[in-house]
Design a protein around this motif. Structure first.
Motif, mmCIF file in Angstrom:
data_model
loop_
_atom_site.group_PDB
_atom_site.id
_atom_site.type_symbol
_atom_site.label_atom_id
_atom_site.label_comp_id
_atom_site.label_asym_id
_atom_site.label_seq_id
_atom_site.Cartn_x
_atom_site.Cartn_y
_atom_site.Cartn_z
ATOM 1 N N ILE A 77 -4.714 -3.410 -3.682
ATOM 2 C CA ILE A 77 -4.397 -2.852 -2.373
ATOM 3 C C ILE A 77 -4.889 -1.419 -2.176
ATOM 4 N N LYS A 78 -5.036 -0.671 -3.259
ATOM 5 C CA LYS A 78 -5.373 0.751 -3.123
ATOM 6 C C LYS A 78 -6.715 0.983 -2.440
ATOM 7 N N ASP A 79 -7.625 0.041 -2.540
ATOM 8 C CA ASP A 79 -8.957 0.217 -1.962
ATOM 9 C C ASP A 79 -9.090 -0.362 -0.548
ATOM 10 N N ASN A 115 6.276 -3.661 -4.784
ATOM 11 C CA ASN A 115 5.536 -3.409 -6.019
ATOM 12 C C ASN A 115 5.190 -4.708 -6.732
ATOM 13 N N SER A 156 -0.930 -3.791 -6.756
ATOM 14 C CA SER A 156 -1.105 -2.332 -6.793
ATOM 15 C C SER A 156 -2.556 -1.957 -7.072
ATOM 16 N N ILE A 157 -3.222 -2.752 -7.857
ATOM 17 C CA ILE A 157 -4.632 -2.503 -8.190
ATOM 18 C C ILE A 157 -5.521 -2.843 -7.000
ATOM 19 N N GLN A 209 0.822 -1.203 0.000
ATOM 20 C CA GLN A 209 0.000 0.000 0.000
ATOM 21 C C GLN A 209 0.862 1.263 0.000
ATOM 22 N N SER A 248 -8.569 -0.540 3.461
ATOM 23 C CA SER A 248 -8.303 0.286 4.640
ATOM 24 C C SER A 248 -7.365 -0.494 5.568
ATOM 25 N N GLY A 302 3.763 1.483 -1.365
ATOM 26 C CA GLY A 302 4.608 1.508 -2.558
ATOM 27 C C GLY A 302 6.025 1.015 -2.308
#
Length: 115
Positions: A87-89, A79, A84-85, A74, A91, A76
């Motif tokens: 993990i961004k969402d 990688n 990356s797609i 999360q 919490s 960075g």
């Protein structure tokens, strides 16, 4: 003698710190983690056993390790295109729930054939 005493005090302080850090208990919710793991199942399996060769098995992994690695993705620090797609969402609570779920899966080791 003063150096020995200072060394002992430093050692004891470090030992106490390590015990406190290691004893932290995560409050991840297993049920919420299982629900969130549906998204992860494509690669890591709902059972924590990888479904594709590039993905690691997550079943039975140490909870703290999983939290650290997911947090690294999360932030960075680690990688991977797919992670990356995904993990961004997530919490911090989602990460703790996933770690609690995957770490709670019991794994067994059977005798190796021919061994």
């Amino acid at each position: 003698m003063r150096g020995v005493f200072a060394g002992c005090v430093t050692f004891l302080a470090l030992a106490a710190f390590c015990i406190c850090v290691q004893s932290r208990s995560y409050a991840g919710d297993l049920k919420a983690g299982r629900a969130k793991a549906e998204t992860c199942a494509v690669c890591h399996g709902i059972d924590g056993l990888a479904k594709i060769p590039e993905a690691p098995n997550l079943a039975g992994q140490n909870e703290r390790y999983l939290i650290e690695q997911l947090s690294a993705f999360q932030a960075g620090i680690r990688n991977n295109e797919m992670m990356s797609i995904v993990i961004k969402d997530l919490s911090q609570t989602d990460i703790e729930d996933l770690a609690a779920y995957y770490s709670a899966i019991e794994i067994t080791v059977a005798k190796i054939p021919g061994g």
